[in-house]
Design a protein around this motif. Structure first.
Motif, PDB file in Angstrom:
ATOM      1  N   GLU A  22      11.763 -21.327  19.315  1.00  0.00           N
ATOM      2  CA  GLU A  22      12.845 -20.379  18.672  1.00  0.00           C
ATOM      3  C   GLU A  22      13.702 -21.425  18.012  1.00  0.00           C
ATOM      4  N   HIS A  26      14.371 -21.295  13.970  1.00  0.00           N
ATOM      5  CA  HIS A  26      15.660 -21.292  13.221  1.00  0.00           C
ATOM      6  C   HIS A  26      15.753 -22.376  12.256  1.00  0.00           C
ATOM      7  N   SER A  29      13.511 -21.522   9.125  1.00  0.00           N
ATOM      8  CA  SER A  29      14.173 -20.316   8.509  1.00  0.00           C
ATOM      9  C   SER A  29      15.397 -20.966   7.643  1.00  0.00           C
ATOM     10  N   TRP A  36       7.834 -15.966  10.707  1.00  0.00           N
ATOM     11  CA  TRP A  36       7.366 -14.842  11.484  1.00  0.00           C
ATOM     12  C   TRP A  36       7.590 -15.264  13.166  1.00  0.00           C
ATOM     13  N   PHE A  37       8.243 -14.864  13.918  1.00  0.00           N
ATOM     14  CA  PHE A  37       8.404 -15.514  15.219  1.00  0.00           C
ATOM     15  C   PHE A  37       8.408 -14.148  16.208  1.00  0.00           C
ATOM     16  N   ASP A  38       7.591 -14.379  17.086  1.00  0.00           N
ATOM     17  CA  ASP A  38       7.370 -13.229  18.156  1.00  0.00           C
ATOM     18  C   ASP A  38       8.641 -12.451  18.647  1.00  0.00           C
ATOM     19  N   GLU A  39       9.552 -13.329  19.159  1.00  0.00           N
ATOM     20  CA  GLU A  39      10.841 -12.889  19.630  1.00  0.00           C
ATOM     21  C   GLU A  39      11.726 -12.202  18.859  1.00  0.00           C
ATOM     22  N   TRP A  40      11.516 -12.212  17.390  1.00  0.00           N
ATOM     23  CA  TRP A  40      12.349 -11.592  16.371  1.00  0.00           C
ATOM     24  C   TRP A  40      11.539 -10.484  15.877  1.00  0.00           C
ATOM     25  N   ASN A  41      10.335 -10.424  16.008  1.00  0.00           N
ATOM     26  CA  ASN A  41       9.353  -9.421  15.165  1.00  0.00           C
ATOM     27  C   ASN A  41       8.637  -8.393  15.969  1.00  0.00           C
ATOM     28  N   ALA A  43       9.610  -5.730  18.705  1.00  0.00           N
ATOM     29  CA  ALA A  43      10.659  -4.895  19.234  1.00  0.00           C
ATOM     30  C   ALA A  43       9.960  -4.048  20.810  1.00  0.00           C
TER      31      ALA A  43
END
Length: 132
Positions: A22, A26, A29, A36-41, A43
């Motif tokens: 993560e 960041h 980004s 594309w990061f799993d924790e962000w994309n 839900a």
């Protein structure tokens, strides 16, 4: 590449490496790339397979993060193996290995990697240079 000329970057990692992954997401980004990061994309209620598939579909670079935990695992293995297959089929996607620790997996032995375990800033700069 996306419309702004910045790369679409998929961060692939083992759950054990989520905090380093993560941080890296960041940083990439912040350099202006679409990450594309799993924790962000993904839900609550989303189809994990569907979200990962759509993330991989538009990816220019798959950043394959590894540590002493390696790259074996149900999700990370599917992510990088399918990307390697696409690369070998001539699709414009590259795998960029990033080391958080441990030894490089044998299948990646011929690829230069960004080493974030020794010096994060130097490794990050090398990675960002590779993402064009």
């Amino acid at each position: 590449m996306n419309r702004n000329g910045m790369a679409n970057v998929f961060i692939s990692h083992r759950k054990v490496d989520v905090s380093d992954a993560e941080r890296l997401a960041h940083d990439v980004s912040a350099a202006g790339h679409a990450v594309w990061f799993d924790e962000w994309n993904i839900a609550i209620g989303d189809s994990v397979v569907e979200r990962i598939d759509s993330g991989l579909d538009g990816t220019s670079y798959l950043v394959l993060c590894y540590s002493s935990a390696g790259i074996a695992g149900p999700w990370i293995s599917r992510e990088w193996m399918s990307t390697l297959h696409r690369q070998l089929e001539g699709c414009g996607v590259r795998i960029l290995p990033v080391r958080f620790g441990g030894a490089a997996p044998a299948i990646l032995a011929d690829l230069r990697y960004a080493d974030l375990s020794v010096d994060w800033d130097i490794g990050l700069a090398q990675l960002l240079k590779a993402i064009r």
